[in-house]
Design a protein around this motif. Sequence first.
Motif, short mmCIF file in Angstrom:
data_model
loop_
_atom_site.label_atom_id
_atom_site.label_comp_id
_atom_site.label_asym_id
_atom_site.label_seq_id
_atom_site.Cartn_x
_atom_site.Cartn_y
_atom_site.Cartn_z
N ALA A 273 -25.62 -38.89 87.22
CA ALA A 273 -24.65 -38.49 86.92
C ALA A 273 -25.21 -37.14 86.06
CB ALA A 273 -25.16 -39.50 85.22
N VAL B 61 -23.09 -34.29 88.05
CA VAL B 61 -21.88 -34.33 87.84
C VAL B 61 -21.59 -33.16 86.94
CG1 VAL B 61 -20.43 -35.22 85.37
CG2 VAL B 61 -20.86 -37.03 87.04
N ARG C 53 -17.63 -28.40 89.43
CA ARG C 53 -16.36 -26.87 88.86
C ARG C 53 -17.45 -26.28 89.26
NH1 ARG C 53 -17.35 -27.94 82.55
NH2 ARG C 53 -16.85 -30.15 83.21
N LEU D 198 -20.27 -47.35 81.83
CA LEU D 198 -19.20 -47.97 81.36
C LEU D 198 -18.20 -47.41 81.50
CD1 LEU D 198 -21.70 -48.35 77.61
CD2 LEU D 198 -21.15 -49.76 79.48
N ILE E 120 -14.20 -39.03 85.81
CA ILE E 120 -15.73 -39.39 85.35
C ILE E 120 -16.07 -37.48 84.83
CG2 ILE E 120 -17.36 -39.34 87.45
CD1 ILE E 120 -16.26 -41.23 88.70
N TYR E 121 -15.52 -36.85 85.12
CA TYR E 121 -16.28 -35.42 85.92
C TYR E 121 -15.55 -34.14 85.09
CZ TYR E 121 -16.85 -36.77 90.83
OH TYR E 121 -17.18 -37.63 92.07
N SER E 122 -15.02 -35.36 83.79
CA SER E 122 -14.62 -33.62 83.03
C SER E 122 -15.10 -34.54 81.47
CB SER E 122 -12.82 -33.52 82.66
OG SER E 122 -12.46 -34.85 82.33
N ASP E 123 -15.27 -33.26 80.59
CA ASP E 123 -16.91 -33.41 79.86
C ASP E 123 -15.83 -34.41 78.53
OD1 ASP E 123 -18.40 -31.43 80.39
OD2 ASP E 123 -17.42 -30.02 79.26
N ALA F 123 -24.77 -44.79 81.84
CA ALA F 123 -24.47 -44.54 80.08
C ALA F 123 -25.70 -45.52 79.62
CB ALA F 123 -23.11 -44.25 79.66
N LEU G 62 -21.06 -42.26 83.43
CA LEU G 62 -22.38 -42.26 84.33
C LEU G 62 -23.45 -42.69 84.19
CD1 LEU G 62 -20.76 -40.37 87.45
CD2 LEU G 62 -20.66 -42.37 87.40
N ASP H 275 -10.22 -35.36 84.15
CA ASP H 275 -10.75 -36.78 85.18
C ASP H 275 -11.79 -38.08 84.38
OD1 ASP H 275 -11.47 -36.81 88.95
OD2 ASP H 275 -12.82 -37.44 87.31
#
Lengths: 142, 280
Positions: free
Chosen positions: A130, A133, A137, B174, B121-124, B168, B166, B119
Amino acid sequence: MVTKLHLGVIALLLFLAGCQSNTASSSLYEQIGGQQTIDRIVDNFIRQIEYDPHIIEFFLESDIDRFRSKLSEHICAFSGGPCVYSGDSMQDVHAGMHITESDFNRTVDLLIDAMTEAGLSHPQQNKMLALFVPMRRQMIYR
Amino acid sequence: MKKLGLVSLAVTCLLADYALAGEGKLLATPGLTQIEGSGGGGLVPWATIAGYDSREQTSASVFSTSVSVDDYRLSAWGANIGLYDRVELSVARHTFDLTSLGGDISQTIVGAKVRLYGDVIYSDWPQLALGVQHKQLSDGSVARLVGANNSSQGTDWYLSATKIHLGAAGGYNLVWNLTARATKANQMGLLGYGGSHDDDYAIMLEGSAGVLLSRSLVLGIEYRQKPDNLGLGEQDWYDAFISYLPNKHVNITAAWADLGSIAGVRGQRGLYLSITGYLW
């Protein structure tokens, strides 16, 4: 039946609530065992990369000793340890490497293996992932 | 039809063993195959593209699902193609056995989904996708009998938002999904579309929530709101599931499902079993 499902939901919530408690007190750095563990993760990770015929391609021109010390420092700093990251920005490091989404995820898998080998628990691994992450980008398609 | 379901299950297992799956996504992140053939949870379509394809890859998967409740048994099987983690194309076949009354109802579902944003997982923000499921009944006699206005075909549209957080919950990952579906379907279309009670499209909300106990084990719950166009007391669906995703070739799900009242027969609950095999 609805009651059975409700019980399931309650059990799930209790499980999640129970997990929330014992995290805030110490940093992830301390929880995993400090610099010693981080060095083990980095060593394992480098070995994983060396054995991966695809990912090794990205490291052929890298100075592995520098990579080892900067990655170790980076993880230490980000997990709340007593380090300051002194390496280049993630954009600069990955510029021109044309790392794809699949390359990235494949490397995440190698990192997960490296953390497992170093004895990190599943929740500790997730917390570590985490932290990194937001950097994705700055690493892919550059 | 039952035999076909079994054959497809066997083929799924076989292919799952030998196949070379596209592996661009992280384990478990494509989710499962939902009952109508779209990438999703079990009862609910998600914003995820069903296969392990990433932006440069394609994927293909096959699935088989069976839901056995007190007076009915639903067998579903089908296939799914993922294109560049952007587009999903699916086809599924349902056979709904009226085990107490005798006879069966079958339908074919063709689906498409486009990832609009993000995404998982990866996007805000959560991954977003727009999807469509077009369903064609093989024989509309039961749908006509129960009073459906349209006993041949119908189309559902849905918008889904899905996110994995990730670490969380005390370090556990979750996953949640929220779907809004525009539909006229009675019991997923098995009992036709619209009825004397209501003949308009209605927006139904569907949701899933789960916790990843490990990289390969997910425990979760689902809810699917349903309209009651026929006035037969059609009820919302619920399930609680456990999924095992040991590798990028196969996943298996077992769930306890509550399908409520179906065609006036109340309390339809039972076991949901599903397997998806990824061919490439």
